[in-house]
Design a protein around this motif. Structure first.
Motif, PDB file in Angstrom:
ATOM      1  N   TYR A   4       0.626  -1.237   0.102  1.00  0.00           N
ATOM      2  CA  TYR A   4      -0.069   0.099   0.003  1.00  0.00           C
ATOM      3  C   TYR A   4       1.018   1.193  -0.089  1.00  0.00           C
ATOM      4  O   TYR A   4       1.605   1.264   0.812  1.00  0.00           O
ATOM      5  CB  TYR A   4      -1.049  -0.091   1.364  1.00  0.00           C
ATOM      6  CG  TYR A   4      -1.774  -1.069   1.210  1.00  0.00           C
ATOM      7  CD1 TYR A   4      -3.085  -0.926   0.805  1.00  0.00           C
ATOM      8  CD2 TYR A   4      -1.670  -2.472   1.611  1.00  0.00           C
ATOM      9  CE1 TYR A   4      -3.954  -2.000   0.614  1.00  0.00           C
ATOM     10  CE2 TYR A   4      -2.643  -3.480   1.784  1.00  0.00           C
ATOM     11  CZ  TYR A   4      -3.685  -3.270   1.290  1.00  0.00           C
ATOM     12  OH  TYR A   4      -4.672  -4.327   1.251  1.00  0.00           O
ATOM     13  N   LEU A   5       0.706   2.100  -0.985  1.00  0.00           N
ATOM     14  CA  LEU A   5       1.298   3.395  -1.249  1.00  0.00           C
ATOM     15  C   LEU A   5       0.498   4.462  -0.964  1.00  0.00           C
ATOM     16  O   LEU A   5      -0.455   4.534  -1.897  1.00  0.00           O
ATOM     17  CB  LEU A   5       2.150   3.227  -2.480  1.00  0.00           C
ATOM     18  CG  LEU A   5       2.842   4.418  -2.952  1.00  0.00           C
ATOM     19  CD1 LEU A   5       3.882   4.838  -1.937  1.00  0.00           C
ATOM     20  CD2 LEU A   5       3.317   4.471  -4.467  1.00  0.00           C
ATOM     21  N   ASP A  55       1.366  11.577  -4.641  1.00  0.00           N
ATOM     22  CA  ASP A  55       2.367  12.382  -5.367  1.00  0.00           C
ATOM     23  C   ASP A  55       3.422  11.307  -5.840  1.00  0.00           C
ATOM     24  O   ASP A  55       3.927  11.563  -7.079  1.00  0.00           O
ATOM     25  CB  ASP A  55       2.941  13.567  -4.572  1.00  0.00           C
ATOM     26  CG  ASP A  55       3.511  12.799  -3.398  1.00  0.00           C
ATOM     27  OD1 ASP A  55       2.816  11.900  -2.621  1.00  0.00           O
ATOM     28  OD2 ASP A  55       4.796  13.417  -2.759  1.00  0.00           O
ATOM     29  N   VAL A  56       3.565  10.267  -4.856  1.00  0.00           N
ATOM     30  CA  VAL A  56       4.794   9.443  -5.303  1.00  0.00           C
ATOM     31  C   VAL A  56       3.872   8.260  -6.381  1.00  0.00           C
ATOM     32  O   VAL A  56       4.848   8.254  -7.349  1.00  0.00           O
ATOM     33  CB  VAL A  56       5.136   8.511  -3.860  1.00  0.00           C
ATOM     34  CG1 VAL A  56       6.174   7.479  -4.470  1.00  0.00           C
ATOM     35  CG2 VAL A  56       5.907   9.303  -3.083  1.00  0.00           C
ATOM     36  N   ARG A  57       3.053   7.943  -6.281  1.00  0.00           N
ATOM     37  CA  ARG A  57       2.344   7.161  -7.514  1.00  0.00           C
ATOM     38  C   ARG A  57       2.420   7.951  -8.695  1.00  0.00           C
ATOM     39  O   ARG A  57       2.780   7.317  -9.773  1.00  0.00           O
ATOM     40  CB  ARG A  57       0.886   6.742  -7.165  1.00  0.00           C
ATOM     41  CG  ARG A  57       0.824   5.741  -6.032  1.00  0.00           C
ATOM     42  CD  ARG A  57      -0.583   5.100  -5.938  1.00  0.00           C
ATOM     43  NE  ARG A  57      -1.644   6.063  -5.797  1.00  0.00           N
ATOM     44  CZ  ARG A  57      -1.990   6.616  -4.740  1.00  0.00           C
ATOM     45  NH1 ARG A  57      -1.693   6.402  -3.579  1.00  0.00           N
ATOM     46  NH2 ARG A  57      -3.125   7.470  -4.688  1.00  0.00           N
ATOM     47  N   GLU A  58       2.072   9.186  -8.927  1.00  0.00           N
ATOM     48  CA  GLU A  58       1.893   9.938 -10.072  1.00  0.00           C
ATOM     49  C   GLU A  58       3.264   9.893 -10.744  1.00  0.00           C
ATOM     50  O   GLU A  58       3.799   9.848 -11.795  1.00  0.00           O
ATOM     51  CB  GLU A  58       1.250  11.286  -9.679  1.00  0.00           C
ATOM     52  CG  GLU A  58      -0.015  11.254  -9.650  1.00  0.00           C
ATOM     53  CD  GLU A  58      -0.554  12.712  -9.102  1.00  0.00           C
ATOM     54  OE1 GLU A  58       0.245  13.599  -9.016  1.00  0.00           O
ATOM     55  OE2 GLU A  58      -1.673  12.640  -8.720  1.00  0.00           O
ATOM     56  N   ASP A  85      -0.241  -4.616 -11.587  1.00  0.00           N
ATOM     57  CA  ASP A  85      -1.560  -5.004 -10.943  1.00  0.00           C
ATOM     58  C   ASP A  85      -1.777  -3.968  -9.786  1.00  0.00           C
ATOM     59  O   ASP A  85      -1.049  -4.068  -8.730  1.00  0.00           O
ATOM     60  CB  ASP A  85      -1.799  -6.453 -10.395  1.00  0.00           C
ATOM     61  CG  ASP A  85      -3.221  -6.673  -9.905  1.00  0.00           C
ATOM     62  OD1 ASP A  85      -4.011  -5.664 -10.048  1.00  0.00           O
ATOM     63  OD2 ASP A  85      -3.240  -7.712  -9.646  1.00  0.00           O
ATOM     64  N   MET A  86      -2.537  -2.806 -10.090  1.00  0.00           N
ATOM     65  CA  MET A  86      -2.498  -1.865  -9.010  1.00  0.00           C
ATOM     66  C   MET A  86      -3.824  -1.193  -8.923  1.00  0.00           C
ATOM     67  O   MET A  86      -4.521  -1.015  -9.980  1.00  0.00           O
ATOM     68  CB  MET A  86      -1.622  -0.531  -9.676  1.00  0.00           C
ATOM     69  CG  MET A  86      -1.620   0.560  -8.707  1.00  0.00           C
ATOM     70  SD  MET A  86      -0.029   0.757  -7.850  1.00  0.00           S
ATOM     71  CE  MET A  86      -0.077   2.132  -6.885  1.00  0.00           C
ATOM     72  N   GLY A  87      -4.253  -1.126  -7.827  1.00  0.00           N
ATOM     73  CA  GLY A  87      -5.716  -0.415  -7.469  1.00  0.00           C
ATOM     74  C   GLY A  87      -5.409   1.148  -7.176  1.00  0.00           C
ATOM     75  O   GLY A  87      -4.336   1.664  -7.435  1.00  0.00           O
ATOM     76  N   LYS A  88      -6.288   1.752  -6.494  1.00  0.00           N
ATOM     77  CA  LYS A  88      -5.998   3.086  -6.181  1.00  0.00           C
ATOM     78  C   LYS A  88      -4.683   3.516  -5.549  1.00  0.00           C
ATOM     79  O   LYS A  88      -4.009   4.291  -5.782  1.00  0.00           O
ATOM     80  CB  LYS A  88      -7.250   3.693  -5.292  1.00  0.00           C
ATOM     81  CG  LYS A  88      -7.241   5.114  -5.074  1.00  0.00           C
ATOM     82  CD  LYS A  88      -8.303   5.682  -4.161  1.00  0.00           C
ATOM     83  CE  LYS A  88      -8.165   7.163  -3.649  1.00  0.00           C
ATOM     84  NZ  LYS A  88      -8.887   7.513  -2.764  1.00  0.00           N
ATOM     85  N   GLY A  89      -4.388   2.689  -4.566  1.00  0.00           N
ATOM     86  CA  GLY A  89      -3.178   2.858  -3.612  1.00  0.00           C
ATOM     87  C   GLY A  89      -2.739   1.656  -3.343  1.00  0.00           C
ATOM     88  O   GLY A  89      -1.671   1.525  -2.456  1.00  0.00           O
ATOM     89  N   CYS A  90      -3.098   0.688  -4.002  1.00  0.00           N
ATOM     90  CA  CYS A  90      -2.452  -0.992  -3.426  1.00  0.00           C
ATOM     91  C   CYS A  90      -1.627  -1.708  -4.890  1.00  0.00           C
ATOM     92  O   CYS A  90      -2.396  -1.621  -5.721  1.00  0.00           O
ATOM     93  CB  CYS A  90      -3.569  -1.811  -3.001  1.00  0.00           C
ATOM     94  SG  CYS A  90      -3.089  -3.531  -2.670  1.00  0.00           S
ATOM     95  N   LEU A  91      -0.383  -2.037  -4.616  1.00  0.00           N
ATOM     96  CA  LEU A  91       0.246  -2.728  -5.672  1.00  0.00           C
ATOM     97  C   LEU A  91       0.070  -3.737  -5.294  1.00  0.00           C
ATOM     98  O   LEU A  91       0.450  -4.468  -4.273  1.00  0.00           O
ATOM     99  CB  LEU A  91       1.621  -1.975  -5.625  1.00  0.00           C
ATOM    100  CG  LEU A  91       2.659  -2.624  -6.608  1.00  0.00           C
ATOM    101  CD1 LEU A  91       1.959  -2.439  -8.066  1.00  0.00           C
ATOM    102  CD2 LEU A  91       3.966  -1.830  -6.509  1.00  0.00           C
ATOM    103  N   ARG A  92      -0.363  -5.025  -6.127  1.00  0.00           N
ATOM    104  CA  ARG A  92      -0.591  -6.356  -5.794  1.00  0.00           C
ATOM    105  C   ARG A  92       0.337  -7.163  -6.564  1.00  0.00           C
ATOM    106  O   ARG A  92       0.460  -6.960  -8.064  1.00  0.00           O
ATOM    107  CB  ARG A  92      -2.197  -6.512  -6.268  1.00  0.00           C
ATOM    108  CG  ARG A  92      -2.956  -5.893  -5.280  1.00  0.00           C
ATOM    109  CD  ARG A  92      -4.574  -6.302  -5.746  1.00  0.00           C
ATOM    110  NE  ARG A  92      -4.668  -5.779  -6.791  1.00  0.00           N
ATOM    111  CZ  ARG A  92      -5.489  -4.662  -7.094  1.00  0.00           C
ATOM    112  NH1 ARG A  92      -5.948  -4.146  -6.168  1.00  0.00           N
ATOM    113  NH2 ARG A  92      -5.823  -4.264  -8.196  1.00  0.00           N
ATOM    114  N   PHE A  93       1.128  -8.221  -5.882  1.00  0.00           N
ATOM    115  CA  PHE A  93       1.633  -9.360  -6.679  1.00  0.00           C
ATOM    116  C   PHE A  93       1.044 -10.465  -6.230  1.00  0.00           C
ATOM    117  O   PHE A  93       0.896 -11.098  -5.114  1.00  0.00           O
ATOM    118  CB  PHE A  93       3.312  -9.357  -5.941  1.00  0.00           C
ATOM    119  CG  PHE A  93       3.746  -8.129  -6.378  1.00  0.00           C
ATOM    120  CD1 PHE A  93       4.509  -7.759  -7.578  1.00  0.00           C
ATOM    121  CD2 PHE A  93       3.902  -6.711  -5.290  1.00  0.00           C
ATOM    122  CE1 PHE A  93       5.038  -6.592  -7.749  1.00  0.00           C
ATOM    123  CE2 PHE A  93       4.468  -5.476  -5.518  1.00  0.00           C
ATOM    124  CZ  PHE A  93       5.046  -5.353  -6.704  1.00  0.00           C
TER     125      PHE A  93
END
Length: 121
Positions: free
Chosen positions: A69-70, A74-77, A87-95
């Motif tokens: 979870y990020l 601003d960092v995501r952008e 595989d990314m949700g609003k704030g969740c990078l999934r592996f």
């Protein structure tokens, strides 16, 4: 994993499946190395890293994947190109599999998060 009742991150890691424990322990090590000045806490049943009382990073072993979870938009952008195709949700990078975790990407995201405070989404 269902929401953990562990009191600390060591207890959390002891609960996760053996298949995912090493990968999650490695994510924890990265967080502890890169997030100087952050507090390691349990929040919402998962390990989280707070600065000034606000969680900016968290991770969890879910039933179908490992999530990172990020909470900093601003960092995501700033990492839009590198996150494209993930595989990314609003704030969740999934592996989906531990061996698919891009630890170099996670380290860079952690470094960018630690570099300066920003707005939590």
């Amino acid at each position: 994993m269902v929401r953990s009742e562990a009191n600390d991150v060591a207890g959390y890691l002891a609960e996760v499946s053996e298949e995912r424990r090493d990968a999650l322990a490695r994510v924890r090590r990265l967080c502890r190395e890169e997030l100087k000045g952050f507090d390691e806490v349990m929040a919402y049943g998962m390990p989280a890293y707070e600065r000034d009382g606000a969680a900016e990073i968290a991770f969890a072993g879910q039933k179908q994947y490992i999530s990172f979870y990020l909470m900093r938009s601003d960092v995501r952008e700033a990492f839009g190109e590198r996150l494209a195709g993930q595989d990314m949700g609003k704030g969740c990078l999934r592996f989906r599999r531990p061996e698919n975790i891009d630890f170099d990407l996670l380290r860079d995201l952690l470094r960018a998060t630690a570099a300066r405070p920003g707005k939590i989404c």
